[in-house]
Motif scaffolding. Structure first.
Motif, PDB file in Angstrom:
ATOM      1  N   VAL A 138      22.924 -14.772 -63.507  1.00 46.29           N
ATOM      2  CA  VAL A 138      24.327 -14.431 -63.733  1.00 46.29           C
ATOM      3  C   VAL A 138      24.597 -14.581 -65.222  1.00 46.29           C
ATOM      4  N   VAL A 139      25.023 -13.506 -65.853  1.00 45.57           N
ATOM      5  CA  VAL A 139      25.250 -13.505 -67.294  1.00 45.57           C
ATOM      6  C   VAL A 139      26.754 -13.425 -67.571  1.00 45.57           C
ATOM      7  N   THR A 140      27.282 -14.432 -68.256  1.00 42.64           N
ATOM      8  CA  THR A 140      28.663 -14.410 -68.733  1.00 42.64           C
ATOM      9  C   THR A 140      28.621 -14.507 -70.248  1.00 42.64           C
ATOM     10  N   TYR A 182      17.056 -10.277 -60.583  1.00 41.38           N
ATOM     11  CA  TYR A 182      18.169  -9.361 -60.823  1.00 41.38           C
ATOM     12  C   TYR A 182      19.076  -9.969 -61.887  1.00 41.38           C
ATOM     13  N   PHE A 183      19.621  -9.131 -62.749  1.00 44.66           N
ATOM     14  CA  PHE A 183      20.545  -9.570 -63.791  1.00 44.66           C
ATOM     15  C   PHE A 183      21.921  -8.986 -63.485  1.00 44.66           C
ATOM     16  N   VAL A 184      22.928  -9.852 -63.409  1.00 44.30           N
ATOM     17  CA  VAL A 184      24.294  -9.407 -63.148  1.00 44.30           C
ATOM     18  C   VAL A 184      25.191  -9.927 -64.261  1.00 44.30           C
ATOM     19  N   LEU A 185      25.620  -9.038 -65.148  1.00 48.60           N
ATOM     20  CA  LEU A 185      26.589  -9.408 -66.174  1.00 48.60           C
ATOM     21  C   LEU A 185      27.980  -9.293 -65.563  1.00 48.60           C
ATOM     22  N   ALA A 186      28.739 -10.388 -65.591  1.00 48.64           N
ATOM     23  CA  ALA A 186      30.088 -10.399 -65.023  1.00 48.64           C
ATOM     24  C   ALA A 186      31.051 -10.944 -66.074  1.00 48.64           C
ATOM     25  N   GLY A 187      31.864 -10.068 -66.653  1.00 47.95           N
ATOM     26  CA  GLY A 187      32.762 -10.494 -67.716  1.00 47.95           C
ATOM     27  C   GLY A 187      34.059  -9.722 -67.724  1.00 47.95           C
ATOM     28  N   ILE A 188      35.011 -10.202 -68.527  1.00 47.12           N
ATOM     29  CA  ILE A 188      36.304  -9.542 -68.643  1.00 47.12           C
ATOM     30  C   ILE A 188      36.237  -8.459 -69.711  1.00 47.12           C
ATOM     31  N   ALA A 189      37.259  -7.598 -69.731  1.00 45.10           N
ATOM     32  CA  ALA A 189      37.245  -6.461 -70.654  1.00 45.10           C
ATOM     33  C   ALA A 189      38.643  -5.887 -70.810  1.00 45.10           C
ATOM     34  N   GLY A 190      38.806  -5.067 -71.838  1.00 49.44           N
ATOM     35  CA  GLY A 190      39.978  -4.216 -71.916  1.00 49.44           C
ATOM     36  C   GLY A 190      39.801  -3.065 -70.946  1.00 49.44           C
ATOM     37  N   ILE A 191      40.913  -2.530 -70.458  1.00 49.37           N
ATOM     38  CA  ILE A 191      40.814  -1.454 -69.473  1.00 49.37           C
ATOM     39  C   ILE A 191      41.737  -0.306 -69.845  1.00 49.37           C
ATOM     40  N   ASP A 192      41.287   0.899 -69.603  1.00 50.71           N
ATOM     41  CA  ASP A 192      42.024   2.118 -69.930  1.00 50.71           C
ATOM     42  C   ASP A 192      43.114   2.352 -68.875  1.00 50.71           C
ATOM     43  N   PRO A 193      44.397   2.408 -69.276  1.00 49.39           N
ATOM     44  CA  PRO A 193      45.453   2.645 -68.286  1.00 49.39           C
ATOM     45  C   PRO A 193      45.382   4.023 -67.637  1.00 49.39           C
ATOM     46  N   ASN A 194      44.622   4.925 -68.229  1.00 48.90           N
ATOM     47  CA  ASN A 194      44.385   6.213 -67.575  1.00 48.90           C
ATOM     48  C   ASN A 194      43.381   6.096 -66.440  1.00 48.90           C
ATOM     49  N   PHE A 195      42.702   4.942 -66.369  1.00 49.61           N
ATOM     50  CA  PHE A 195      41.662   4.756 -65.358  1.00 49.61           C
ATOM     51  C   PHE A 195      42.088   3.805 -64.241  1.00 49.61           C
ATOM     52  N   ALA A 196      42.652   2.653 -64.603  1.00 51.60           N
ATOM     53  CA  ALA A 196      42.954   1.640 -63.582  1.00 51.60           C
ATOM     54  C   ALA A 196      43.897   0.595 -64.156  1.00 51.60           C
ATOM     55  N   SER A 197      44.156  -0.419 -63.352  1.00 51.91           N
ATOM     56  CA  SER A 197      45.087  -1.481 -63.718  1.00 51.91           C
ATOM     57  C   SER A 197      44.341  -2.740 -64.144  1.00 51.91           C
ATOM     58  N   ILE A 198      45.046  -3.610 -64.880  1.00 47.55           N
ATOM     59  CA  ILE A 198      44.477  -4.916 -65.189  1.00 47.55           C
ATOM     60  C   ILE A 198      44.309  -5.709 -63.893  1.00 47.55           C
ATOM     61  N   ARG A 225      32.645  -5.411 -65.115  1.00 49.80           N
ATOM     62  CA  ARG A 225      33.710  -5.790 -66.050  1.00 49.80           C
ATOM     63  C   ARG A 225      35.050  -5.759 -65.313  1.00 49.80           C
ATOM     64  N   THR A 226      35.887  -6.774 -65.597  1.00 51.30           N
ATOM     65  CA  THR A 226      37.210  -6.853 -64.977  1.00 51.30           C
ATOM     66  C   THR A 226      38.289  -6.770 -66.048  1.00 51.30           C
ATOM     67  N   GLY A 227      39.384  -6.095 -65.729  1.00 55.05           N
ATOM     68  CA  GLY A 227      40.409  -5.798 -66.724  1.00 55.05           C
ATOM     69  C   GLY A 227      41.312  -6.986 -67.020  1.00 55.05           C
ATOM     70  N   SER A 228      41.164  -7.560 -68.205  1.00 55.23           N
ATOM     71  CA  SER A 228      42.021  -8.674 -68.617  1.00 55.23           C
ATOM     72  C   SER A 228      43.255  -8.196 -69.373  1.00 55.23           C
ATOM     73  N   ASN A 229      43.203  -6.979 -69.897  1.00 55.68           N
ATOM     74  CA  ASN A 229      44.316  -6.429 -70.686  1.00 55.68           C
ATOM     75  C   ASN A 229      44.147  -4.923 -70.809  1.00 55.68           C
ATOM     76  N   PHE A 230      45.260  -4.234 -70.990  1.00 52.62           N
ATOM     77  CA  PHE A 230      45.195  -2.809 -71.288  1.00 52.62           C
ATOM     78  C   PHE A 230      44.787  -2.631 -72.749  1.00 52.62           C
ATOM     79  N   ASP A 231      44.038  -1.563 -73.033  1.00 48.11           N
ATOM     80  CA  ASP A 231      43.554  -1.355 -74.398  1.00 48.11           C
ATOM     81  C   ASP A 231      44.540  -0.581 -75.263  1.00 48.11           C
ATOM     82  N   MET A 232      45.691  -0.239 -74.708  1.00 48.96           N
ATOM     83  CA  MET A 232      46.729   0.459 -75.466  1.00 48.96           C
ATOM     84  C   MET A 232      48.090   0.038 -74.930  1.00 48.96           C
ATOM     85  N   PRO A 233      49.137   0.179 -75.727  1.00 45.53           N
ATOM     86  CA  PRO A 233      50.460  -0.282 -75.295  1.00 45.53           C
ATOM     87  C   PRO A 233      51.124   0.674 -74.315  1.00 45.53           C
TER      88      PRO A 233
END
Length: 370
Positions: free
Chosen positions: A40-42, A119-135, A302-310
């Protein structure tokens, strides 16, 4: 397993053998190898590994759990964590592609481990595109695109007919044709993960109900005109862009969407943005060339911690200020929780059914099934 310590710090065996294992090589190191089914990679931890505000690593340590410590000299965090029953090893690489590449390389070269079937599983937070999904949402990545390697032009000097100021480092215009090689002397621009394994992980987790809070609902309600951003958190499939610059804003988001489309020749969809993914893939790919890991056994969540644009009516600078004044990313704690909730389903499945997955990568038809 004398390289493993309990939480209280008691060593399970002698210091001499531990020193030999850490130094590398020798019969003692090989004889005492620690079995690993899943890594598990963080990327970070804020304070302690337990008992305080969690970073990406802490939830795994406390909940999987990963109670035993494994010294990791020469790495950012200095220690890894291990569950001997599941044979799962967890690391916190440090933020940024350099820390990630260094940590993964050190791990794979460590004589205490044989990771050829891990097996390698990277699990981390990320910015997310509001055109794609929600935080708060979780996204399995079929592809990683390098967003940090490019020619970049000052915004005041961008030609009027260019969509943005970025061109391939191997070219001179934003839409250089043909698309340059993904791997060249100039660097690595994109990686495709094992589609069958990614699809399997997605199918295993797609129906999970992720935490939704009053705060998340209030944040996404501001994104009027962005229907995907206004949906509750969910498990999805989408590509990640990786670069060390924390960019923000509608125009940068437009560039990221274009950059992913360009380097995947229209096959990819930009979903999340983070730092470490390109270093993660580069390190594993190079070590795979030496036969030390299996590149078909790699997953990236990757999980959405914040939107990448206002949201509409707010500037990029105002978004940065509001995130800072609120003490961090607007969806931070839900995204940390989602990374564990979703990622642990896959990790446990692999570890608990090792007889099924040790020699056969899930999602890929076994020889007798073909």
């Amino acid at each position: 397993m004398d390289a493993v310590r309990t939480r209280s710090g008691r060593r399970l065996a002698g210091a001499c053998l531990l020193a030999a294992m850490v130094a590398g090589g020798g019969a003692a190191a090989r004889a005492a190898q620690i079995p690993v089914r899943v890594v598990v990679v963080t990327t970070f931890e804020i304070g302690n590994d337990t008992g305080d505000v969690p970073g990406e690593f802490q939830t795994w340590v406390e909940k999987l759990p990963l109670k035993q410590e494994v010294p990791a000299p020469g790495t950012w965090h200095g220690v890894m964590r291990y569950n001997p029953d599941l044979q799962v090893l967890g690391i916190a690489s440090g933020e940024g592609p350099e820390h990630m590449a260094s940590a993964i390389t050190a791990l794979v070269l460590d004589p205490r481990f044989d990771l050829r079937r891990a097996y390698f599983v990277l699990a981390g937070i990320a910015g997310i595109d509001p055109n794609f999904a929600s935080i708060g949402g979780a996204v399995w990545a079929p592809r990683v695109v390098n967003g940090g390697l490019a020619h970049a032009m000052d915004a005041r000097e961008i030609p009027a007919d260019w969509p943005d100021g970025f061109t391939p480092v191997q070219g001179s215009v934003p839409t250089e044709k043909p698309v340059p090689p993904l791997h060249s002397l100039s660097g690595d621009m994109a990686y495709t993960l094992n589609p069958a394994l990614v699809g399997w992980a997605y199918d295993l987790t797609r129906s999970l109900k992720l935490p939704d809070t009053k705060a998340l609902k209030a944040i996404r309600a501001r994104y009027v005109g962005y229907p995907q951003a206004q949906k509750p958190p969910a498990v999805l499939l989408g590509d990640t862009i990786s670069g060390e610059t924390f960019w923000v804003g509608e125009r940068m988001n437009r560039w990221a969407e274009r950059w992913v489309r360009y380097w995947t020749e229209g096959k990819g969809t930009f979903a999340t943005t983070a730092e470490e993914d390109i270093g993660f893939m580069q390190a594993l790919t190079l070590q795979a060339q030496a036969g030390r890991v299996d590149p078909q056994r790699v997953l990236l969540l990757r999980t959405g911690s914040n939107f990448d644009m206002p949201p509409p009516g707010e500037t990029a600078a105002e978004l940065l200020k509001s995130e800072a004044s609120e003490g961090g990313y607007s969806g931070y704690l839900p995204s940390v929780a989602a990374a564990y909730q979703v990622g642990s389903v896959v990790v446990r499945e692999l570890a608990l059914h090792w007889d099924r997955y040790a020699d056969h990568v899930p999602g890929v038809a076994a020889p007798q099934d073909k």
